[in-house]
Design an enzyme around this catalytic site. Structure first.
Site, short mmCIF file in Angstrom:
data_model
loop_
_atom_site.label_atom_id
_atom_site.label_comp_id
_atom_site.label_asym_id
_atom_site.label_seq_id
_atom_site.Cartn_x
_atom_site.Cartn_y
_atom_site.Cartn_z
N LYS A 199 4.17 0.78 9.77
CA LYS A 199 4.32 2.01 9.00
C LYS A 199 3.76 3.21 9.77
CE LYS A 199 2.87 0.17 5.05
NZ LYS A 199 2.50 0.02 3.64
N GLU B 121 0.87 -1.17 0.00
CA GLU B 121 0.00 0.00 0.00
C GLU B 121 0.91 1.22 0.00
OE1 GLU B 121 -2.74 0.34 3.27
OE2 GLU B 121 -3.49 2.25 2.50
N ARG C 16 5.41 -12.86 9.58
CA ARG C 16 6.09 -11.62 9.24
C ARG C 16 7.43 -11.55 9.97
NH1 ARG C 16 4.01 -6.50 9.82
NH2 ARG C 16 2.15 -7.22 8.79
P1 ATP Z 1 2.05 -2.12 8.20
O1 ATP Z 1 1.32 -3.17 9.00
O2 ATP Z 1 3.34 -1.70 8.79
O3 ATP Z 1 1.18 -0.99 7.77
P2 ATP Z 1 1.49 -3.55 5.86
O4 ATP Z 1 1.60 -5.01 5.98
O5 ATP Z 1 0.12 -3.01 5.92
O6 ATP Z 1 2.46 -2.86 6.88
P3 ATP Z 1 1.72 -3.34 3.07
O7 ATP Z 1 2.18 -2.21 2.25
O8 ATP Z 1 0.30 -3.71 2.99
O9 ATP Z 1 2.14 -3.01 4.56
O10 ATP Z 1 2.64 -4.60 2.83
C1 ATP Z 1 2.94 -5.12 1.56
C2 ATP Z 1 3.32 -6.56 1.70
O11 ATP Z 1 4.43 -6.71 2.57
C3 ATP Z 1 2.19 -7.37 2.28
O12 ATP Z 1 2.07 -8.57 1.53
C4 ATP Z 1 2.63 -7.66 3.68
O13 ATP Z 1 2.13 -8.88 4.13
C5 ATP Z 1 4.16 -7.67 3.55
N1 ATP Z 1 4.78 -7.30 4.82
C6 ATP Z 1 4.57 -6.19 5.54
N2 ATP Z 1 5.27 -6.20 6.68
C7 ATP Z 1 5.97 -7.37 6.70
C8 ATP Z 1 6.88 -7.99 7.61
N3 ATP Z 1 7.23 -7.41 8.76
N4 ATP Z 1 7.39 -9.20 7.28
C9 ATP Z 1 7.07 -9.78 6.11
N5 ATP Z 1 6.21 -9.27 5.22
C10 ATP Z 1 5.66 -8.07 5.50
MG MG Z 2 -1.37 -3.80 4.45
#
Ligand code: ATP
Ligand code: MG
Length: 571
Positions: A279, A43, A269
C-alpha cells in the site's frame, strides 16, 4: 445470460486446502461448539488490492461454505495514516466482490476502552510496564537476531507506579513518544517479537472515529488478538509474515485468560508479476501522479480493476484457482487475464468498433441510400438476441485490415482481393488513395449485393472477415489502451527498495482519440462491458460524456495463459 454458479460459488467443488483441513478437524472435535467465524481486517490506510481480494475470498468463502460468519473489521489503530475515504472504499470493494458481512461490521477503535482495561489488567498481573526509553534507545536495548536484548531500566517498576504512569499517559501528561507501555515477556527470547513488545504508544493524532478522545493508541499485536477474542472469531487467518507474531498473539490471550482464544493460521500472500502491491508503494504512485488515482485502470487495486472492466466473478475465479499455500510464490498476471477472458467471453455483448479508422467507399452503393443489417449480440449466448446495424456507402475499417502490398498469408483487403464485412456483404478492393505523406487514407471498393448477410449464393468463399462501421452513423470515441504498469516482473528486483519506480512502463497507456464505434455505443453506461469483435474486451469509462463515450481496453483477445497451459500439456 449465464445463470450457472461460478465454481467458487459451489462449496462442493471448492478445492480443499490446509486451512479447510484444520477447520474440518476442529469441527470434528467440536472445538468452538461447531462454529466457524473468520474476519477480514483491513487497515483503512489505502484502497484494497488484488492481494486483499485473495484474503477476502478466503475468509468470506470459508464462512459461506461452513455456514459461519465473516466479520469486516477495520484495524484502525494508527490514526496518522488512516482516513474515512479508505473506510468507505473498502466497504464498497468488498461488496462489489460479492461478499456480505451482514451486521458484522466492526472497528478496532470501538474496543479502545476494552483494550485499555485489558492493558490495566496486564499491569496488575505484573505483565506490563511503562517504559521511559525513547525509540532509539529501545532499538539499542532490543538486541539483534543473534544477540539477546537488554532489560529496560524501568522493567521492574511497581504495579502501582505503572498504573499511575499509564493513567497519566492516557491523561495526556507526557509528550508523544516519551513513554510506552510494554508487555513484560522476555528480553532474551529468540523471537524478537517477544522481547517486551510495545503495546501502547503516545500519539497526539485525531482519529477518524474517536476524534481527540485518545492520545495513546494500542499497537497492532495487542489489538488484533484481543479484537478477535472479543468478537468470538474461531480462525484468525493472516499472511505468513505474522507467523513470528503468533507466540505473542497466544501470549496475550493466555495471560489475560480470554474466554475465546482464536487460532491464528498463516497463509502465503499473493504476489503478482509486473505490478506492486504494497500500500505504501501504491500510495506513492497515486500521490506522485504516476497514475491518475487509486482507480487508475492500470492499478492492481480492486477499484482500478473494476474501472478497467474486470468482473467480480473473474476475480473470485482467479482467487479460487491460485488456491491457498504455505509458501510464497509469484503468480503470472496472464492467469488473472485468462480468468477474465473466460468470464467476459460468456457474458459480453459483441459490437463492432474500429480503433484506427480507414475510410472505405463502396463505389457501386447508391450515395443516398442506407439499410440495416442483423447482427448477433453474443454467439456464446443466443438468448442475448440480435441488433440492427446501419450500412451505407462510406464505412470505416481498421487500417491494419488493408495492405497495399500484402505479405504472404495476408488474406484481408488488398487491391483485387475480396473479403467479407461481418454481417454485411462481400467487398473487393479496387483502388486506394494516398495523402501527401504517402499514407493510405481511402479505399475504393465494390460490393456484391447478392452477398447480403455475409454469404454468397454461389458458395464462393473468402478467406477473411473483417469488422467495420458505417461512417455516417458511427460514434466517435476515445479509447484507452493499457499495458502492464511495470516492465519487469518484480519492479526494482527482489530486494532493491530504492529503484522500483525506474521499472515503470513508459508505454502503459495509449490514448486513441478518434475511434469509430457502432452507433448503439453512444449511450453505453459507464461500467458496461463489450467485446469489440476481433479487437478485445472494452469497458465504458466514467469519463464518458453524452455523445462522446470513452472506453478502456480491459484485455486483448490473445490468451497467453491458454497457450502456456497447452504447452505444459504437450510436454
Ligand atoms: P500492505 O503490506 O500492503 O500495507 P497489509 O497487509 O498491511 O498491506 P492490511 O490492510 O493490513 O494490509 O490487510 C488486510 C488483510 O489482507 C490482512 O489480513 C492481510 O494479511 C491481507 N493481505 C494483504 N495483502 C495481501 C496479499 N498480497 N495476499 C493475501 N492477503 C493479503
Ligand atoms: Mg497490515
Amino acid at each position: 445470460m449465464n445463470n450457472e454458479p461460478a465454481k467458487s460459488e459451489n462449496p462442493n467443488v471448492t478445492a480443499s486446502n490446509f486451512i479447510r483441513v484444520i477447520i474440518d478437524e476442529d469441527l470434528k472435535n467440536n472445538k468452538s461448539n461447531g462454529r466457524v467465524a473468520t474476519r477480514f481486517p483491513p487497515e483503512p490506510n489505502g484502497y484494497l488490492h488484488i492481494g486483499h481480494a485473495k484474503s477476502i475470498c478466503l475468509n468470506f468463502g470459508l464462512a459461506r461454505d461452513y455456514k459461519g460468519v465473516c466479520h469486516l473489521r477495520f484495524d484502525d489503530t494508527n490514526p496518522s495514516k488512516e482516513d474515512v475515504e479508505y473506510v468507505d472504499s473498502i466497504q464498497e470493494d468488498v461488496r462489489w466482490l460479492g461478499f456480505d458481512w451482514g451486521k458484522n461490521l466492526f472497528y478496532a477503535s470501538d474496543y479502545f476502552e476494552n483494550l485499555f482495561d485489558f492493558a490495566v489488567q496486564l499491569i496488575k498481573l505484573g505483565k506490563a510496564y511503562v517504559c521511559d526509553l525513547n525509540a532509539e534507545q529501545m532499538r539499542e536495548y532490543r538486541g539483534t537476531l543473534t544477540a539477546p536484548g537488554k532489560d529496560s531500566p524501568n522493567r521492574n517498576r511497581s504495579v502501582d507506579e505503572n498504573l499511575d504512569l499509564f493513567n497519566r499517559m492516557r491523561a495526556g501528561e507526557f509528550a508523544d513518544g516519551s513513554r510506552t507501555l510494554r508487555a513484560k515477556i522476555d528480553m532474551a527470547s529468540g523471537n524478537i517479537n517477544m522481547r517486551d513488545p510495545v503495546i501502547y504508544r503516545i500519539m497526539r493524532a485525531s482519529h477518524h472515529r474517536t476524534g481527540d478522545t485518545w492520545c495513546i493508541y494500542p499497537m497492532y499485536d495487542f489489538t488484533h488478538c484481543l479484537s478477535d477474542a472479543i468478537e468470538g472469531i474461531t480462525h484468525s487467518i493472516c499472511t505468513l509474515e505474522f507467523e513470528d507474531h503468533r507466540p505473542l498473539y497466544d501470549w496475550v490471550l493466555d495471560v489475560l485468560k480470554t474466554p475465546c482464544h482464536p487460532q491464528q493460521i498463516e497463509f502465503a500472500r499473493l504476489n503478482l508479476n509486473y505490478t506492486v502491491m504494497s500500500k505504501r508503494r501504491l500510495l506513492e504512485l497515486v500521490t506522485n501522479k504516476y497514475v491518475s488515482g487509486w482507480d487508475d485502470p492500470r492499478m492492481p487495486t480492486v477499484c482500478g480493476l473494476r474501472r478497467r472492466g474486470f468482473t467480480p466473478e473473474s476475480i473470485r475465479d482467479f482467487c479460487d484457482r491460485i488456491g491457498v499455500a504455505k509458501r510464497d510464490s509469484m503468480v503470472d498476471v496472464a492467469l488473472l487475464e485468462h480468468c477474465l477472458r473466460e468470464d467476459l467471453n460468456k457474458r459480453s455483448p459483441r459490437v463492432m468498433g474500429v480503433l484506427h479508422p480507414l475510410k472505405v467507399i463502396i463505389d457501386n452503393y447508391p450515395e443516398d441510400s442506407s439499410e440495416e443489417l442483423d447482427a448477433i449480440n453474443n454467439p456464446e449466448d443466443l438468448s442475448a438476441g440480435s441488433r440492427r446495424l446501419p450500412f451505407c456507402r462510406e464505412l470505416f475499417i481498421e487500417q491494419d485490415d488493408f495492405r497495399e502490398a500484402p505479405p504472404k498469408k495476408y488474406y484481408r483487403l488488398f487491391p483485387g482481393n475480396e473479403v467479407r464485412l461481418r454481417y454485411a456483404y462481400y467487398i473487393t478492393c479496387q483502388s486506394f488513395v494516398k495523402d501527401a505523406a504517402g499514407a493510405v487514407v481511402e479505399l475504393h471498393c465494390t460490393y456484391d449485393p447478392a452477398t447480403r448477410g455475409g454469404s454468397a449464393p454461389d458458395n464462393r468463399q473468402v478467406k477473411s472477415t473483417i469488422h467495420w462501421v458505417s461512417a455516417r452513423h458511427a460514434v466517435t470515441a476515445e479509447v484507452r489502451l493499457y499495458d502492464n504498469l511495470f516492465t519487469s516482473e518484480i519492479p526494482g528486483g527482489a530486494s532493491a527498495e530504492a529503484d522500483w519506480k525506474a521499472d515503470l512502463n513508459p508505454d502503459s497507456l495509449h490514448v486513441l482519440s478518434d475511434c469509430r464505434l457502432e452507433p448503439g455505443l453512444i449511450s453505453a453506461a459507464p461500467g458496461s462491458r463489450f467485446q469489440f469483435e476481433r479487437v478485445g474486451y472494452f469497458c465504458a469509462d466514467l469519463d464518458s460524456q453524452p455523445g462522446k463515450p470513452v472506453f478502456n481496453r480491459t484485455v486483448t483477445l490473445r490468451d497467453t495463459w491458454a497457450k502456456i497451459e497447452q504447452k505444459q500439456k504437450n510436454i
